[in-house]
Design a protein around this motif. Structure first.
Motif, mmCIF file in Angstrom:
data_model
loop_
_atom_site.group_PDB
_atom_site.id
_atom_site.type_symbol
_atom_site.label_atom_id
_atom_site.label_comp_id
_atom_site.label_asym_id
_atom_site.label_seq_id
_atom_site.Cartn_x
_atom_site.Cartn_y
_atom_site.Cartn_z
ATOM 1 N N LEU A 128 0.803 -1.222 0.000
ATOM 2 C CA LEU A 128 0.000 0.000 0.000
ATOM 3 C C LEU A 128 0.838 1.275 0.000
ATOM 4 O O LEU A 128 0.391 2.302 -0.519
ATOM 5 C CB LEU A 128 -0.991 -0.011 1.162
ATOM 6 N N VAL A 129 2.049 1.241 0.533
ATOM 7 C CA VAL A 129 2.884 2.449 0.470
ATOM 8 C C VAL A 129 3.347 2.728 -0.956
ATOM 9 O O VAL A 129 3.724 3.853 -1.276
ATOM 10 C CB VAL A 129 4.106 2.404 1.424
ATOM 11 N N LYS A 130 3.297 1.724 -1.818
ATOM 12 C CA LYS A 130 3.682 1.893 -3.217
ATOM 13 C C LYS A 130 2.486 2.239 -4.112
ATOM 14 O O LYS A 130 2.673 2.676 -5.245
ATOM 15 C CB LYS A 130 4.315 0.608 -3.742
ATOM 16 N N ALA A 131 1.266 2.006 -3.623
ATOM 17 C CA ALA A 131 0.060 2.219 -4.435
ATOM 18 C C ALA A 131 -0.276 3.706 -4.527
ATOM 19 O O ALA A 131 -0.198 4.413 -3.522
ATOM 20 C CB ALA A 131 -1.119 1.457 -3.829
ATOM 21 N N PRO A 132 -0.646 4.173 -5.710
ATOM 22 C CA PRO A 132 -1.034 5.579 -5.851
ATOM 23 C C PRO A 132 -2.235 5.905 -4.963
ATOM 24 O O PRO A 132 -3.231 5.194 -4.970
ATOM 25 C CB PRO A 132 -1.409 5.701 -7.334
ATOM 26 N N GLY A 133 -2.129 6.975 -4.200
ATOM 27 C CA GLY A 133 -3.190 7.341 -3.273
ATOM 28 C C GLY A 133 -4.467 7.794 -3.938
ATOM 29 O O GLY A 133 -5.541 7.686 -3.359
ATOM 30 N N GLY A 134 -4.383 8.302 -5.152
ATOM 31 C CA GLY A 134 -5.563 8.817 -5.842
ATOM 32 C C GLY A 134 -6.483 7.744 -6.397
ATOM 33 O O GLY A 134 -7.600 8.046 -6.810
ATOM 34 N N ILE A 135 -6.031 6.509 -6.430
ATOM 35 C CA ILE A 135 -6.873 5.432 -6.951
ATOM 36 C C ILE A 135 -7.829 4.997 -5.856
ATOM 37 O O ILE A 135 -7.416 4.590 -4.778
ATOM 38 C CB ILE A 135 -6.022 4.235 -7.424
ATOM 39 N N ARG A 136 -9.130 5.104 -6.134
ATOM 40 C CA ARG A 136 -10.138 4.706 -5.168
ATOM 41 C C ARG A 136 -10.616 3.290 -5.480
ATOM 42 O O ARG A 136 -10.427 2.782 -6.574
ATOM 43 C CB ARG A 136 -11.343 5.665 -5.196
ATOM 44 N N ASP A 137 -11.241 2.676 -4.512
ATOM 45 C CA ASP A 137 -11.813 1.331 -4.652
ATOM 46 C C ASP A 137 -10.777 0.304 -5.086
ATOM 47 O O ASP A 137 -11.042 -0.565 -5.921
ATOM 48 C CB ASP A 137 -13.004 1.334 -5.616
ATOM 49 N N LYS A 138 -9.585 0.431 -4.519
ATOM 50 C CA LYS A 138 -8.547 -0.555 -4.802
ATOM 51 C C LYS A 138 -9.009 -1.926 -4.310
ATOM 52 O O LYS A 138 -9.790 -2.037 -3.369
ATOM 53 C CB LYS A 138 -7.238 -0.170 -4.106
#
Length: 166
Positions: free
Chosen positions: A99-109
């Motif tokens: 999760l620290v690598k995942a883009p924060g702007g993507i919702r509903d991951k």
């Protein structure tokens, strides 16, 4: 009556819901299982002596892997546990590494993880905009899964296809 493409009624992800009059026809491995197996392969890179965990994070449509992770020590530190005491090994959890690598702007991951999350990782998932968490095995403490469900994140134990398509 709701019909589920993969035959797993706990999997309420929107892409798994079919029209009521449809019949599920699985001719190939479901994407949910593909990502779960990717998480299992990532777990093999873990350096934790007690429990090897892998995580795959996708976008809501399951079209893109946005991050991966496995548990282990921090970058640049020795590839081993800091302690042999269960719960205090010092490893960064797989979900945190992903999760620290995942883009924060993507919702509903959507998260695929080999073992259900602990409470701390569940809280991180809630705050990271995760909509569904698929896991293969339950962790010894079910509190993380309970927390996810109570916060509107759908937890799904996904073991239906573990031995198929091998």
């Amino acid at each position: 009556m709701t019909v589920y493409k993969d035959g797993v009624s706990a999997n309420t992800h929107p892409l798994n819901i079919m029209p009521d009059d449809a019949e599920p026809q699985l001719e190939r491995i479901p994407l949910y299982e593909v990502y779960m197996r990717m998480a299992e392969e990532l777990a093999k890179r873990s350096t934790c002596a007690r429990l090897q965990v892998g995580t795959v994070v996708t976008d809501a449509r399951l079209e893109n892997v946005v991050a991966i992770g496995y548990n282990g020590n921090a970058r640049g530190l020795p590839n081993r546990c800091d302690s042999t005491v269960p719960g205090n090994c010092g490893c960064i959890h797989s979900e945190v590494n992903a999760l620290v690598k995942a883009p924060g702007g993507i919702r509903d991951k959507v998260v695929f993880v080999t073992d259900s999350p602990c409470v701390a990782c569940a809280k991180l998932m809630i705050n990271s905009g995760v909509s569904h968490v698929f896991y293969r095995r339950p962790y010894r403490d079910p509190s993380g899964v309970e927390l996810l469900g109570g916060a509107g994140v759908t937890p799904v134990q996904y073991d239906r296809w573990a031995d198929e398509w091998r």
